[in-house]
Design a protein around this motif. Structure first.
Motif, PDB file in Angstrom:
ATOM      1  N   ALA A  59      48.339  97.570  41.384  1.00 35.94           N
ATOM      2  CA  ALA A  59      47.599  98.475  40.032  1.00 35.94           C
ATOM      3  C   ALA A  59      48.018  98.132  38.729  1.00 35.94           C
ATOM      4  CB  ALA A  59      48.038 100.052  40.286  1.00 35.94           C
ATOM      5  N   VAL A  60      47.307  97.975  37.597  1.00 36.20           N
ATOM      6  CA  VAL A  60      47.444  97.745  36.073  1.00 36.20           C
ATOM      7  C   VAL A  60      47.343  98.753  35.540  1.00 36.20           C
ATOM      8  CG1 VAL A  60      47.576  96.789  34.477  1.00 36.20           C
ATOM      9  CG2 VAL A  60      47.468  95.330  36.797  1.00 36.20           C
ATOM     10  N   TYR A  61      47.897 100.082  34.944  1.00 34.44           N
ATOM     11  CA  TYR A  61      48.242 101.184  34.511  1.00 34.44           C
ATOM     12  C   TYR A  61      47.372 100.694  32.980  1.00 34.44           C
ATOM     13  CZ  TYR A  61      50.128 102.690  38.720  1.00 34.44           C
ATOM     14  OH  TYR A  61      50.036 103.095  39.440  1.00 34.44           O
ATOM     15  N   ARG A  62      46.449 101.276  32.030  1.00 31.05           N
ATOM     16  CA  ARG A  62      46.008 100.953  30.603  1.00 31.05           C
ATOM     17  C   ARG A  62      45.884 101.940  30.039  1.00 31.05           C
ATOM     18  NH1 ARG A  62      45.464  95.824  31.354  1.00 31.05           N
ATOM     19  NH2 ARG A  62      44.900  94.614  33.068  1.00 31.05           N
ATOM     20  N   SER A  63      45.884 103.240  30.132  1.00 31.48           N
ATOM     21  CA  SER A  63      45.852 104.075  29.457  1.00 31.48           C
ATOM     22  C   SER A  63      46.088 105.462  30.240  1.00 31.48           C
ATOM     23  CB  SER A  63      45.323 104.221  28.498  1.00 31.48           C
ATOM     24  OG  SER A  63      44.109 104.350  29.349  1.00 31.48           O
ATOM     25  N   ASN A  81      35.891  87.744  54.587  1.00 32.30           N
ATOM     26  CA  ASN A  81      35.547  86.954  55.259  1.00 32.30           C
ATOM     27  C   ASN A  81      35.393  87.340  56.794  1.00 32.30           C
ATOM     28  OD1 ASN A  81      38.423  87.044  55.845  1.00 32.30           O
ATOM     29  ND2 ASN A  81      38.657  85.347  55.758  1.00 32.30           N
ATOM     30  N   GLY A  82      35.084  88.530  57.009  1.00 28.44           N
ATOM     31  CA  GLY A  82      35.053  89.172  58.176  1.00 28.44           C
ATOM     32  C   GLY A  82      36.081  89.332  58.674  1.00 28.44           C
ATOM     33  N   ILE A  83      37.533  89.008  58.008  1.00 35.94           N
ATOM     34  CA  ILE A  83      38.618  89.185  59.267  1.00 35.94           C
ATOM     35  C   ILE A  83      39.913  89.917  57.989  1.00 35.94           C
ATOM     36  CG2 ILE A  83      40.849  88.776  59.904  1.00 35.94           C
ATOM     37  CD1 ILE A  83      39.069  86.227  60.662  1.00 35.94           C
ATOM     38  N   LYS A  84      39.447  89.339  56.450  1.00 32.66           N
ATOM     39  CA  LYS A  84      40.289  89.627  55.678  1.00 32.66           C
ATOM     40  C   LYS A  84      38.805  90.615  54.267  1.00 32.66           C
ATOM     41  CE  LYS A  84      44.679  88.065  56.563  1.00 32.66           C
ATOM     42  NZ  LYS A  84      45.833  87.512  55.273  1.00 32.66           N
ATOM     43  N   LEU A  85      39.480  91.415  54.198  1.00 35.26           N
ATOM     44  CA  LEU A  85      38.465  92.596  52.932  1.00 35.26           C
ATOM     45  C   LEU A  85      39.646  92.416  51.307  1.00 35.26           C
ATOM     46  CD1 LEU A  85      36.233  94.174  51.733  1.00 35.26           C
ATOM     47  CD2 LEU A  85      36.938  96.085  52.791  1.00 35.26           C
ATOM     48  N   SER A  86      39.092  92.185  50.285  1.00 38.45           N
ATOM     49  CA  SER A  86      39.633  92.430  48.905  1.00 38.45           C
ATOM     50  C   SER A  86      39.053  93.051  48.333  1.00 38.45           C
ATOM     51  CB  SER A  86      40.372  90.772  48.254  1.00 38.45           C
ATOM     52  OG  SER A  86      40.678  91.468  46.548  1.00 38.45           O
ATOM     53  N   ILE A  87      39.592  94.430  47.755  1.00 36.75           N
ATOM     54  CA  ILE A  87      38.570  95.159  46.669  1.00 36.75           C
ATOM     55  C   ILE A  87      39.177  94.955  45.719  1.00 36.75           C
ATOM     56  CG2 ILE A  87      37.608  97.155  46.451  1.00 36.75           C
ATOM     57  CD1 ILE A  87      37.400  97.521  49.740  1.00 36.75           C
ATOM     58  N   ALA A  88      38.056  95.571  44.404  1.00 37.20           N
ATOM     59  CA  ALA A  88      38.671  95.058  43.167  1.00 37.20           C
ATOM     60  C   ALA A  88      38.349  96.792  42.583  1.00 37.20           C
ATOM     61  CB  ALA A  88      38.351  93.900  41.334  1.00 37.20           C
ATOM     62  N   TYR A  89      38.915  97.542  41.790  1.00 34.62           N
ATOM     63  CA  TYR A  89      38.657  98.808  41.246  1.00 34.62           C
ATOM     64  C   TYR A  89      38.682  98.806  39.718  1.00 34.62           C
ATOM     65  CZ  TYR A  89      39.627  99.468  46.254  1.00 34.62           C
ATOM     66  OH  TYR A  89      40.137 100.022  47.863  1.00 34.62           O
ATOM     67  N   THR A 102      43.134  99.622  36.260  1.00 39.21           N
ATOM     68  CA  THR A 102      42.783  98.394  36.851  1.00 39.21           C
ATOM     69  C   THR A 102      43.401  98.180  38.342  1.00 39.21           C
ATOM     70  OG1 THR A 102      43.720  96.897  35.485  1.00 39.21           O
ATOM     71  CG2 THR A 102      41.596  96.737  35.480  1.00 39.21           C
ATOM     72  N   GLY A 103      43.046  97.636  39.620  1.00 40.20           N
ATOM     73  CA  GLY A 103      43.694  97.411  40.606  1.00 40.20           C
ATOM     74  C   GLY A 103      43.066  96.495  41.927  1.00 40.20           C
ATOM     75  N   GLU A 104      43.898  96.209  42.718  1.00 40.28           N
ATOM     76  CA  GLU A 104      42.778  95.503  43.927  1.00 40.28           C
ATOM     77  C   GLU A 104      43.611  96.112  45.187  1.00 40.28           C
ATOM     78  OE1 GLU A 104      43.080  91.682  43.644  1.00 40.28           O
ATOM     79  OE2 GLU A 104      42.831  91.545  41.610  1.00 40.28           O
ATOM     80  N   THR A 105      42.821  96.150  46.212  1.00 42.49           N
ATOM     81  CA  THR A 105      43.438  96.136  47.598  1.00 42.49           C
ATOM     82  C   THR A 105      43.097  95.153  48.824  1.00 42.49           C
ATOM     83  OG1 THR A 105      41.516  97.585  48.709  1.00 42.49           O
ATOM     84  CG2 THR A 105      43.544  98.657  47.714  1.00 42.49           C
ATOM     85  N   ALA A 106      43.942  94.580  49.500  1.00 40.25           N
ATOM     86  CA  ALA A 106      43.838  93.730  50.559  1.00 40.25           C
ATOM     87  C   ALA A 106      44.258  94.404  51.813  1.00 40.25           C
ATOM     88  CB  ALA A 106      44.117  92.963  50.189  1.00 40.25           C
ATOM     89  N   HIS A 107      42.714  94.643  52.233  1.00 33.24           N
ATOM     90  CA  HIS A 107      42.543  94.695  53.953  1.00 33.24           C
ATOM     91  C   HIS A 107      42.817  93.667  55.002  1.00 33.24           C
ATOM     92  CE1 HIS A 107      42.074  98.657  51.739  1.00 33.24           C
ATOM     93  NE2 HIS A 107      41.419  97.988  51.049  1.00 33.24           N
ATOM     94  N   CYS A 108      43.058  94.402  56.595  1.00 37.47           N
ATOM     95  CA  CYS A 108      42.517  93.162  57.735  1.00 37.47           C
ATOM     96  C   CYS A 108      41.987  94.337  58.231  1.00 37.47           C
ATOM     97  CB  CYS A 108      43.198  91.952  57.917  1.00 37.47           C
ATOM     98  SG  CYS A 108      44.731  93.556  58.655  1.00 37.47           S
TER      99      CYS A 108
END
Length: 137
Positions: A59-63, A81-89, A102-108
């Protein structure tokens, strides 16, 4: 794909500002909500023998966000790709549109035994939902 959250008092620190750890929780709330709306909530996935642990969270804190404010959490699938997932927020103030975080998470995806699972091969109906979510962008 978006979710709205009203900041609760317990989410703030002594300065009256949302504690930074809550943004990661809000990412999960938004992710859970969007998956449920797509017919694939975590309960459905787990009943099908699929678990999806978080591999990374950033996470990047903006305000600053304060008690009582409403924030909109927009999410988009960055990679899948069916095995891994990356999500932006992106977290913005509902009233002003100001960017808060703003931020990101990665999952499998794993089976019940904790082994990597290809949704494309083993759960094509779930795979199709993720592909449709990517195409919706």
């Amino acid at each position: 794909m978006e979710y709205t959250h009203k900041v609760q008092y317990y989410e703030t620190d002594q300065m009256g500002i949302v504690h930074h750890s809550n943004y990661i929780r809000w990412f999960e709330e938004a992710r859970s909500d969007v998956l449920e709306k797509a017919g694939m909530g975590y309960d459905v996935m787990e009943a099908e023998g699929v678990i999806s642990p978080v591999l990374e969270a950033h996470a990047v804190y903006r305000s600053m966000t304060r008690y009582g404010e409403r924030v909109k959490i927009r999410m988009r699938i960055k990679a899948y790709n069916g095995i891994k997932l990356s999500i932006a927020y992106e977290v913005t103030d509902v009233a002003t549109g100001e960017l808060r975080c703003t931020g990101e998470t990665a999952h499998c995806f794993l089976d019940r035994d904790g082994k990597p699972l290809s949704l494309k091969r083993k759960k094509p109906e779930m795979h199709k939902i993720f592909e449709q979510m990517m195409e919706a962008l």
